[in-house]
Design a protein around this motif. Sequence first.
Motif, mmCIF file in Angstrom:
data_model
loop_
_atom_site.group_PDB
_atom_site.id
_atom_site.type_symbol
_atom_site.label_atom_id
_atom_site.label_comp_id
_atom_site.label_asym_id
_atom_site.label_seq_id
_atom_site.Cartn_x
_atom_site.Cartn_y
_atom_site.Cartn_z
ATOM 1 N N PHE A 17 1.059 -1.028 0.199
ATOM 2 C CA PHE A 17 -0.635 0.134 0.070
ATOM 3 C C PHE A 17 0.741 1.366 -0.317
ATOM 4 C CE2 PHE A 17 -3.181 -2.775 1.173
ATOM 5 C CZ PHE A 17 -3.518 -2.788 0.233
ATOM 6 N N LYS A 18 1.797 0.957 0.409
ATOM 7 C CA LYS A 18 2.904 2.611 0.548
ATOM 8 C C LYS A 18 3.538 2.163 -1.971
ATOM 9 C CE LYS A 18 5.277 2.246 5.320
ATOM 10 N NZ LYS A 18 5.803 1.596 5.504
ATOM 11 N N GLY A 19 3.208 1.185 -2.165
ATOM 12 C CA GLY A 19 3.546 1.481 -3.495
ATOM 13 C C GLY A 19 4.852 1.047 -3.477
ATOM 14 N N ASP A 20 5.716 -0.136 -1.915
ATOM 15 C CA ASP A 20 7.101 -0.077 -2.308
ATOM 16 C C ASP A 20 6.506 -1.704 -3.061
ATOM 17 O OD1 ASP A 20 9.510 -0.706 -1.856
ATOM 18 O OD2 ASP A 20 9.728 -0.435 0.360
ATOM 19 N N PHE A 21 7.493 -1.981 -4.206
ATOM 20 C CA PHE A 21 8.043 -3.259 -4.466
ATOM 21 C C PHE A 21 8.997 -3.867 -4.132
ATOM 22 C CE2 PHE A 21 3.690 -2.469 -6.697
ATOM 23 C CZ PHE A 21 3.246 -3.074 -5.420
ATOM 24 N N GLY A 22 10.231 -2.855 -3.936
ATOM 25 C CA GLY A 22 11.691 -2.632 -3.538
ATOM 26 C C GLY A 22 12.129 -2.897 -5.126
ATOM 27 N N TYR A 23 12.864 -3.524 -4.835
ATOM 28 C CA TYR A 23 14.116 -3.405 -6.428
ATOM 29 C C TYR A 23 13.608 -5.028 -7.611
ATOM 30 C CZ TYR A 23 15.439 0.758 -4.054
ATOM 31 O OH TYR A 23 15.569 2.002 -3.754
ATOM 32 N N SER A 24 14.463 -4.286 -8.797
ATOM 33 C CA SER A 24 14.283 -5.944 -8.781
ATOM 34 C C SER A 24 15.364 -6.100 -9.407
ATOM 35 C CB SER A 24 13.976 -5.331 -10.369
ATOM 36 O OG SER A 24 14.627 -6.464 -11.777
ATOM 37 N N VAL A 65 8.982 -14.110 -13.929
ATOM 38 C CA VAL A 65 9.218 -15.960 -12.670
ATOM 39 C C VAL A 65 10.371 -16.289 -13.261
ATOM 40 C CG1 VAL A 65 7.879 -17.794 -12.923
ATOM 41 C CG2 VAL A 65 7.209 -15.053 -12.140
ATOM 42 N N LEU A 66 11.001 -16.235 -14.858
ATOM 43 C CA LEU A 66 11.302 -17.412 -15.154
ATOM 44 C C LEU A 66 13.487 -17.257 -14.553
ATOM 45 C CD1 LEU A 66 10.794 -17.683 -18.819
ATOM 46 C CD2 LEU A 66 10.852 -19.446 -16.636
ATOM 47 N N ASN A 67 13.232 -16.080 -14.456
ATOM 48 C CA ASN A 67 15.413 -15.461 -13.550
ATOM 49 C C ASN A 67 14.413 -15.238 -12.217
ATOM 50 O OD1 ASN A 67 15.932 -14.794 -16.411
ATOM 51 N ND2 ASN A 67 14.701 -12.795 -16.588
ATOM 52 N N GLU A 68 14.084 -16.178 -11.338
ATOM 53 C CA GLU A 68 13.035 -16.042 -10.546
ATOM 54 C C GLU A 68 13.116 -14.373 -9.999
ATOM 55 O OE1 GLU A 68 15.629 -19.298 -7.963
ATOM 56 O OE2 GLU A 68 13.467 -19.987 -8.526
ATOM 57 N N ASP A 69 12.787 -13.337 -11.012
ATOM 58 C CA ASP A 69 13.343 -11.527 -10.535
ATOM 59 C C ASP A 69 12.316 -11.667 -9.527
ATOM 60 O OD1 ASP A 69 13.457 -9.298 -10.097
ATOM 61 O OD2 ASP A 69 13.948 -9.183 -11.946
ATOM 62 N N ILE A 70 12.317 -12.131 -7.962
ATOM 63 C CA ILE A 70 10.892 -12.250 -7.505
ATOM 64 C C ILE A 70 10.085 -10.497 -7.264
ATOM 65 C CG2 ILE A 70 9.347 -12.869 -5.375
ATOM 66 C CD1 ILE A 70 10.733 -14.887 -6.664
ATOM 67 N N MET A 81 3.264 -5.898 -20.617
ATOM 68 C CA MET A 81 3.167 -6.967 -19.259
ATOM 69 C C MET A 81 3.236 -8.560 -19.664
ATOM 70 S SD MET A 81 2.684 -4.609 -16.797
ATOM 71 C CE MET A 81 1.893 -5.933 -15.635
ATOM 72 N N GLY A 82 2.922 -9.105 -20.340
ATOM 73 C CA GLY A 82 3.293 -10.931 -20.554
ATOM 74 C C GLY A 82 4.690 -11.201 -20.069
ATOM 75 N N GLN A 83 4.807 -10.340 -20.788
ATOM 76 C CA GLN A 83 6.220 -10.766 -21.076
ATOM 77 C C GLN A 83 7.237 -10.449 -20.371
ATOM 78 O OE1 GLN A 83 9.091 -9.375 -24.111
ATOM 79 N NE2 GLN A 83 8.493 -11.567 -25.615
ATOM 80 N N LEU A 84 6.800 -9.664 -19.592
ATOM 81 C CA LEU A 84 7.601 -9.055 -18.142
ATOM 82 C C LEU A 84 7.165 -9.831 -16.993
ATOM 83 C CD1 LEU A 84 9.577 -6.721 -16.635
ATOM 84 C CD2 LEU A 84 7.470 -6.002 -16.113
ATOM 85 N N LEU A 85 6.182 -10.464 -17.181
ATOM 86 C CA LEU A 85 5.975 -11.910 -15.518
ATOM 87 C C LEU A 85 6.502 -12.833 -16.639
ATOM 88 C CD1 LEU A 85 3.917 -11.439 -13.453
ATOM 89 C CD2 LEU A 85 2.497 -12.626 -15.612
ATOM 90 N N LEU A 86 6.229 -13.264 -17.789
ATOM 91 C CA LEU A 86 6.701 -14.050 -17.491
ATOM 92 C C LEU A 86 8.144 -14.379 -17.669
ATOM 93 C CD1 LEU A 86 6.324 -17.118 -18.881
ATOM 94 C CD2 LEU A 86 7.253 -16.532 -21.254
ATOM 95 N N GLN A 87 8.999 -13.647 -18.028
ATOM 96 C CA GLN A 87 10.938 -13.357 -17.600
ATOM 97 C C GLN A 87 11.246 -13.277 -16.554
ATOM 98 O OE1 GLN A 87 11.640 -9.809 -20.269
ATOM 99 N NE2 GLN A 87 11.998 -11.132 -22.144
#
Lengths: 379, 324
Positions: A63-70, A336-341, A328-334
């Motif tokens: 809710f703070k809009g903070d998702f950390g870093y890639s 996940v595959l890169n374990e970029d949680i 977005m779709g590719q972002l999501l897939l990549q």
Amino acid sequence: MIVVFFIFLVSSYLLFNAIPGNAFSNLLLNPNLPPDAYEKVLQTYGLDKPLFERVQLYVVNFFKGDFGYSYKYYPQTPIELIAERLPRTLMLFSVVNIISFYTGFFVGKVLAWRRGTKSETWITVTSVFSYTVFYPWFALMMLWFFGYKLGWFPIGKFLYPEKWYDAPFDSDIIFAMMIKFVVVISILQFIAYTVSRGIEALSIRRNIRFTSLVLIFIGSYFYWNTGEALARKPYAADIAYHMILPVLVVTIVAFAGTALLTRTTMMEVLKEDYILTARAKGISQKRIRDRHAARTALLPVVTSFIFTIVTIIDGSVLTEQIFSWPGMGQLLLQSVLNEDIPVAMAAFSFVGVFALLAHLIADISYSYLDPRIRIKSQG
Amino acid sequence: MTKDILVVDNLNMHYETLEGNVMAVNNVTFTVKEGESFGLVGESGCGKSSVASTLLQLQSENAIISSGSIKLDNQELVGMSESDLRKVRWNDISIVFQGAMNAWNPVIKIGEQIREAIREHHPNNTKKENTEKISELFKIVGLDDSIMDRYPHELSGGMKQRAIISLALSCDPKIVIADEPTTALDVVIQDQILNEIKKVQKLLGLSLIYISHDIAVIAEMTDNMAVMYAGSIVEKGPTASIFSNPRHAYTKLLLESTPSVVGEKKKLRALDGEPPSLINGLKGCSFSPRCPDPTDACKKGSLEMKLIEIESAHWADQCCVNCG
């Protein structure tokens, strides 16, 4: 809805947490991670704390809009990544949605109206085919046919990189501009339609609608040939050219559901007494079809269509992979595959928020489309 | 002498179905004069509504008019092109359908639905003119102007029916068909609506065709009437004459099955048996299987169905007239 959203957030966190090998801690051991990032990651996710507290922290951060870093593109945040990818997906799928809804609705309407004719049978069979076809296979076949065999459309990529080397601006600006253009056009046409509704004489009404359409065409021609837009035109055209094939393929798959549902509901409605009343009133067949039958048949169609939007967005993972469309779709897939949680989770929750919004819109549009529901909700 | 507004001559209509042709309307002949109200009575499935739908040429697609003519103000309706028919519908002949509940489109406002009809036939009217016209009609049927902005589900059954009547009058038709307009209403409202229709008819000098299974209502509403049985008219004439001197066995039974308020108390008679199936048509007198005392000729079916005049303007089927 808020409750649903909370459940969604927590369970998405837990799911990612359950990824084998514990992705969170794995990455802390990643030698590629800069040392200052290590501390930050540890802190933002509270990785040294028990599960319950971690979930709490995640929700608060959300809710703070903070998702950390890639993890992969370290200094960039997931939000930045999404902001870059989102316009591309939105552009592609808003066009697909608009086209597939209108073609689907129109085809369904005509099918119901021409019930029993030969053309009806054939179009219905075709629609059932495209409704049930295995989508990735179909998309690849289309790519092969139009892209390779005929060479009409580019294979892959959403633009020609050579063209963009010396481009003075980012592709996202063009995307944002194109989206704005589409939105403005739709709003203008909508206004013209609403205004002309108040006019009693049918012929004047039709003329006004036609004139407004012509004016919009002229206006958009001038828009793309003046000032800033003129410089951007070739780039926009490039993107548009790359969009044709994906739009075509997704539309073919997506319109069929709407068409078949419209056909069924229309056939129900056509049996109603008020259709007979309308005929007795001496109203033309076309107006009965559009005004009385289609209007009433619209409700279930819109409902199902809004849910289709969600599946289309989810399906964007597939579409964008096949057409190499970096959205977005590719972002999501990549991710996940890169374990970029962090990115995966941000993208994932974004899709969730989108789905919830779609449901809200569905509820609101019900009450707009069907006065019977409007009254119930008031008291 | 008043002129004939609607002349139906020897009308034959059947529905094509998988089991065979259903002869729904057989040799129906009647005339409606200007300003007159004409009743059509008969039990369910006897073809009353089929007649009504052919009058506007609104019969379903599997309905075939094999012969006969319908002349509305000397205009032949059978075989008329769809675009010409559209001009006639509502402008010259309008209908109040069976079950007004479903006759309104649920998602369009009442006023707009009436306006739509007027707009179709008077395309040059302004919005204000149309609104005035509707408000005038609403006044006649006893509705408030605010109803115009209501949706059908916001109205009670009686209000809907009143609004339907005003819809039927919206283009000043020469003739209005009322196809069981009170079926779905309770008795009190039924009475109000009937009075309303009567009043409107007197006020505007309309011709009216009133279709009902309720012979008591027909007695109250109409000047002339016809009794239908199994797709044919078995008796027709001035309402008073038919009530005082019914000649056909079916009419007699129909009258005996209705309680009378003023007359002596007697047991009501119920009609035994069921109406015959109309698939592939009937031979001879259609009523003979249910007739309380058929003659040999009736049973054999040797006598064709044919109306003969017994008194002035009072016609009945020859079979029953002959047997007494």
